[in-house]
Design an enzyme around this catalytic site. Sequence first.
Site, PDB file in Angstrom:
ATOM      1  N   ARG A   1      -9.551  -3.193   6.271  1.00 59.98           N
ATOM      2  CA  ARG A   1      -9.197  -2.999   8.022  1.00 59.98           C
ATOM      3  C   ARG A   1      -8.408  -1.884   8.338  1.00 59.98           C
ATOM      4  NH1 ARG A   1      -6.008  -8.411   7.686  1.00 59.98           N
ATOM      5  NH2 ARG A   1      -5.849  -7.703   5.611  1.00 59.98           N
TER       6      ARG A   1
ATOM      7  N   ARG B   1      -5.314   0.222   9.158  1.00 59.41           N
ATOM      8  CA  ARG B   1      -3.854  -0.201   8.919  1.00 59.41           C
ATOM      9  C   ARG B   1      -3.746   0.585  10.308  1.00 59.41           C
ATOM     10  NH1 ARG B   1      -3.751   2.471   2.742  1.00 59.41           N
ATOM     11  NH2 ARG B   1      -4.563   0.662   1.952  1.00 59.41           N
TER      12      ARG B   1
ATOM     13  N   ASP C   1       0.073  -1.278  -0.047  1.00 60.93           N
ATOM     14  CA  ASP C   1      -0.306  -0.128   0.049  1.00 60.93           C
ATOM     15  C   ASP C   1       0.838   1.249  -0.130  1.00 60.93           C
ATOM     16  OD1 ASP C   1      -2.549  -1.459   0.038  1.00 60.93           O
ATOM     17  OD2 ASP C   1      -2.332  -1.847   2.318  1.00 60.93           O
TER      18      ASP C   1
ATOM     19  N   LYS D   1       1.502   2.283  -5.040  1.00 68.74           N
ATOM     20  CA  LYS D   1       2.428   1.899  -6.787  1.00 68.74           C
ATOM     21  C   LYS D   1       1.648   2.166  -7.378  1.00 68.74           C
ATOM     22  CE  LYS D   1       2.081  -2.456  -4.365  1.00 68.74           C
ATOM     23  NZ  LYS D   1       1.628  -2.129  -2.929  1.00 68.74           N
TER      24      LYS D   1
ATOM     25  N   GLY E   1      -5.181  -4.097  -3.477  1.00 71.59           N
ATOM     26  CA  GLY E   1      -5.635  -3.728  -4.452  1.00 71.59           C
ATOM     27  C   GLY E   1      -4.552  -2.063  -4.390  1.00 71.59           C
ATOM     28  N   HIS E   2      -5.037  -1.693  -5.788  1.00 71.33           N
ATOM     29  CA  HIS E   2      -4.130  -0.737  -6.343  1.00 71.33           C
ATOM     30  C   HIS E   2      -4.778   0.830  -6.494  1.00 71.33           C
ATOM     31  CE1 HIS E   2      -0.554  -3.340  -6.623  1.00 71.33           C
ATOM     32  NE2 HIS E   2      -0.833  -3.391  -5.834  1.00 71.33           N
TER      33      HIS E   2
ATOM     34  N   GLN F   1       1.850  -6.028  -3.773  1.00 72.57           N
ATOM     35  CA  GLN F   1       2.716  -5.443  -2.343  1.00 72.57           C
ATOM     36  C   GLN F   1       3.693  -5.110  -1.712  1.00 72.57           C
ATOM     37  OE1 GLN F   1       1.996  -9.170  -4.170  1.00 72.57           O
ATOM     38  NE2 GLN F   1      -0.061  -8.033  -3.197  1.00 72.57           N
TER      39      GLN F   1
HETATM   40  P1  GDP Z   1      -0.730   0.276  -3.862  1.00 70.51           P
HETATM   41  O1  GDP Z   1      -1.667  -0.456  -2.769  1.00 70.51           O
HETATM   42  O2  GDP Z   1       0.673   0.453  -3.253  1.00 70.51           O
HETATM   43  O3  GDP Z   1      -0.811   0.624  -5.210  1.00 70.51           O
HETATM   44  O4  GDP Z   1      -1.644   1.486  -2.911  1.00 70.51           O
HETATM   45  P2  GDP Z   1      -2.944   1.809  -2.324  1.00 70.51           P
HETATM   46  O5  GDP Z   1      -3.802   2.462  -3.338  1.00 70.51           O
HETATM   47  O6  GDP Z   1      -3.746   0.475  -1.359  1.00 70.51           O
HETATM   48  O7  GDP Z   1      -3.178   2.865  -1.080  1.00 70.51           O
HETATM   49  C1  GDP Z   1      -2.544   3.875  -1.286  1.00 70.51           C
HETATM   50  C2  GDP Z   1      -3.667   4.947  -0.599  1.00 70.51           C
HETATM   51  O8  GDP Z   1      -2.661   6.499  -0.998  1.00 70.51           O
HETATM   52  C3  GDP Z   1      -4.758   4.808  -2.153  1.00 70.51           C
HETATM   53  O9  GDP Z   1      -5.675   5.608  -1.153  1.00 70.51           O
HETATM   54  C4  GDP Z   1      -4.526   6.357  -2.871  1.00 70.51           C
HETATM   55  O10 GDP Z   1      -5.145   6.953  -3.303  1.00 70.51           O
HETATM   56  C5  GDP Z   1      -3.280   7.547  -1.752  1.00 70.51           C
HETATM   57  N1  GDP Z   1      -2.889   8.262  -2.191  1.00 70.51           N
HETATM   58  C6  GDP Z   1      -1.551   8.224  -3.235  1.00 70.51           C
HETATM   59  N2  GDP Z   1      -0.616   9.256  -2.992  1.00 70.51           N
HETATM   60  C7  GDP Z   1      -0.928   9.314  -2.500  1.00 70.51           C
HETATM   61  C8  GDP Z   1       0.056  11.204  -1.514  1.00 70.51           C
HETATM   62  O11 GDP Z   1       0.859  11.283  -2.026  1.00 70.51           O
HETATM   63  N3  GDP Z   1      -1.419  11.061  -0.589  1.00 70.51           N
HETATM   64  C9  GDP Z   1      -1.996  11.140  -0.099  1.00 70.51           C
HETATM   65  N4  GDP Z   1      -2.895  11.594   1.535  1.00 70.51           N
HETATM   66  N5  GDP Z   1      -2.819  10.025  -0.520  1.00 70.51           N
HETATM   67  C10 GDP Z   1      -2.111   9.277  -1.496  1.00 70.51           C
HETATM   68  P1  IMO Z   2      -0.784  -4.074  -2.239  1.00 71.18           P
HETATM   69  O1  IMO Z   2      -0.445  -4.589  -3.481  1.00 71.18           O
HETATM   70  C1  IMO Z   2      -0.548  -5.018   1.936  1.00 71.18           C
HETATM   71  C2  IMO Z   2      -0.457  -9.173   3.639  1.00 71.18           C
HETATM   72  C3  IMO Z   2      -2.346  -9.174   4.036  1.00 71.18           C
HETATM   73  C4  IMO Z   2      -1.545  -9.952   5.148  1.00 71.18           C
HETATM   74  C5  IMO Z   2      -0.210 -10.870   4.279  1.00 71.18           C
HETATM   75  C6  IMO Z   2      -1.269 -12.405   3.584  1.00 71.18           C
HETATM   76  O2  IMO Z   2      -2.096  -3.594  -2.075  1.00 71.18           O
HETATM   77  O3  IMO Z   2       0.360  -3.348  -1.645  1.00 71.18           O
HETATM   78  P2  IMO Z   2      -1.757 -12.390   1.405  1.00 71.18           P
HETATM   79  O4  IMO Z   2      -3.764 -12.554   1.919  1.00 71.18           O
HETATM   80  O5  IMO Z   2      -1.467 -12.048   1.002  1.00 71.18           O
HETATM   81  O6  IMO Z   2      -2.085 -14.170   2.246  1.00 71.18           O
HETATM   82  O7  IMO Z   2      -1.599 -12.286   2.936  1.00 71.18           O
HETATM   83  O8  IMO Z   2      -0.068  -9.832   3.341  1.00 71.18           O
HETATM   84  N1  IMO Z   2      -1.324  -8.425   2.294  1.00 71.18           N
HETATM   85  C7  IMO Z   2      -1.398  -7.025   1.835  1.00 71.18           C
HETATM   86  N2  IMO Z   2      -1.049  -5.368   2.814  1.00 71.18           N
HETATM   87  N3  IMO Z   2      -1.429  -4.416   1.002  1.00 71.18           N
HETATM   88  C8  IMO Z   2      -1.221  -5.493   0.151  1.00 71.18           C
HETATM   89  O9  IMO Z   2      -0.757  -5.331  -1.561  1.00 71.18           O
HETATM   90  C9  IMO Z   2      -1.077  -6.760   0.631  1.00 71.18           C
HETATM   91  N4  IMO Z   2      -1.402  -8.047   0.067  1.00 71.18           N
HETATM   92  C10 IMO Z   2      -1.323  -8.728   0.983  1.00 71.18           C
HETATM   93  O10 IMO Z   2      -2.614  -8.469   5.153  1.00 71.18           O
HETATM   94  O11 IMO Z   2      -0.382  -9.411   5.798  1.00 71.18           O
HETATM   95 MG    MG Z   3      -2.689  -1.525  -1.799  1.00 70.06          MG
END
Ligand code: GDP
Ligand code: IMO
Ligand code: MG
Length: 428
Positions: A306, A308, A13, A16, A40-41, A227
Amino acid sequence: MANTAVIGLQWGDEAKGKIVDILTENHDIVVRYQGGANAGHTVVMGGQTFKLSLIPSGIFRSGVQCVIANGVVVHPKTLLVEIEALQARGVRVGNNLTVSSRAHVILPWHVEEDRILNDCPTGEAIGTTLRGIGPCYRDKIGRSHAVRVGDFYESGWRERIIAVAEAKRRMLEPLGVSADNPALDAEAICREYSGYADRLRPFVADTTQFLLDAVDSGKRILFEGAQGALLDIDHGTFPYVTGSNSSGVGISAGSGVPGRHIHKVLGVVKAYCTRVGGGPFPTEQDNDVGQLIRDRGNEYGTVTRRPRRCGWFDAVAARYTARLSGVDALAVMLLDVLSALPEIRICTAYELDGERTERFPDHVERLRRVKPIYESLPGWQREIREARRLTDLPTNARKYLDRLAEVVGRPVEIVSVGPDREQTMFAV
Ligand code: GDP
Ligand code: IMO
Ligand code: MG
C-alpha cells in the site's frame, strides 16, 4: 555494547531492520518479541535486498542466535516460507533460529476474522495488514480459543483444534463466513498444521529460560521491535494500532527478560513521518510534498505494497514515544529522502481547541483535532547518499539533525542516508 533494544518511534517502517542488522555485529542474540508477519523489515547488503517478516534481522551474521520469543504471533506457513527463501539465497537458517513454545499460532480463522474486523462498523477502518494479528492476540487474551506453538507437541492438540474450529464456526457463520469456508475445515487444518509442526519442531524451545540463562551468563542481547510505538495497543493512537505493545514497554512481557537487563534503547525515526492504514496523522502532507517523499523514499508498504501516507517529522509524537520507550539515543533514517526539498518542516507543538500544547493527546478524537505548529528549516538541496561521516553532510542537514535532537530531547547517534549497510554514519 550490552543488551540493547531497537524501537520504532513513529508508525512503523522506520528502518528498524537496517539498524538491527548493523547492531547485530556487537551482540550474541537477536530477539523478536512482539508482532508477527505484519512486520516487513528490510536489510540491504552488497546490493542484495532481503525482506523479513518473522525472522529477526540478525539472521545474516554468523555466530548469532536469533529468537522468536513468546510475545510473537507465528504464522507457521509464512515462517517456513521465509526460512526456505533465506536458505535458497545462501543464508544459514538452522540451529541459529529458535521459536518459543509459548508463542501463539495464527490459524486460518484469524485471517477471516481480521477481514471482518477491518470493515469497522463504527467509522474509519483500521486498515490492518490482514495477517490475522489482532484476532490471534484477542484469542491469547481470551485464552479459551488460543493455540500456542508448544501445544502441537503435546497430546490432544487435534481435539483442541477441532473444538476451537467448531466454536469459531458458530461465531463466524452469523457474520457471513460460510460453514464450508476452508478456514473452518478442522480436518484439513489439522493435516496442514501437523506438517508445519513437524517441520518447525527442531526450532522450538523454551526461549524464556534460554534468554534468562543468556542474561545470567552475560551474553549480549539485541531486542528487535516491530511496528512503531504509536501503534502500541495501550499507548498508541488507539484504536488505529496493532495488537501488541510495540513501544519499548513490550520487551519484557514479550521476551521474559526483566527491564533492568535492558541497558540501552535506540529509538529509530525517519527524518519525516509515514503511516500505513487508517487513523489520524497530524503532519500528513496529502500534496506534492507528500508525493515527493513517497517517490524518493519508495514509501510503499513492505508487506501489503500500500502507498504509505507521508508527512513532516512530528516531534510532539517522537518526544512522547522516546520517553515511553526509555530511549537513550536516536537513529535518524532516510535523511537522503529530504535532499530535494528547499524547505523542511518540523512539528514542534500542536494547537488543540485554540490552545498550544506539547503533549501528545490520549484520545484519538483529540488527536484528529490538533493543528500542527511548524518550525521551518532551510533544505540542503544536494544529494547526500555518498556521505560516510557526519562531517560530509551539508551544514543545513547537520542543523536539521541538531534541531531534531533538541526537540525530541535525545541525542542523534546514527544517521542513515541510504538502504545499504554502508550508508550509515555514527556520531560516537
Ligand atoms: P522497518 O519495518 O522499520 O524495518 O522498515 P522497512 O524495511 O519497512 O522500511 C524501510 C525502507 O527504507 C526499506 O525499504 C529500507 O531498505 C529503506 N531504507 C533504510 N534506510 C534508508 C535510508 O537511509 N535511505 C533510504 N532512501 N532508504 C532507506
Ligand atoms: P514494521 O515492523 C507499518 C499497521 C497497519 C495498520 C495497523 C494494524 O514493518 O514497522 P495489524 O495488521 O498489525 O493489525 O494492523 O498497524 N502496521 C504497520 N505499519 N509497519 C508495520 O510493521 C506495521 N504492522 C502493522 O498498517 O494500520
Ligand atoms: Mg516495515
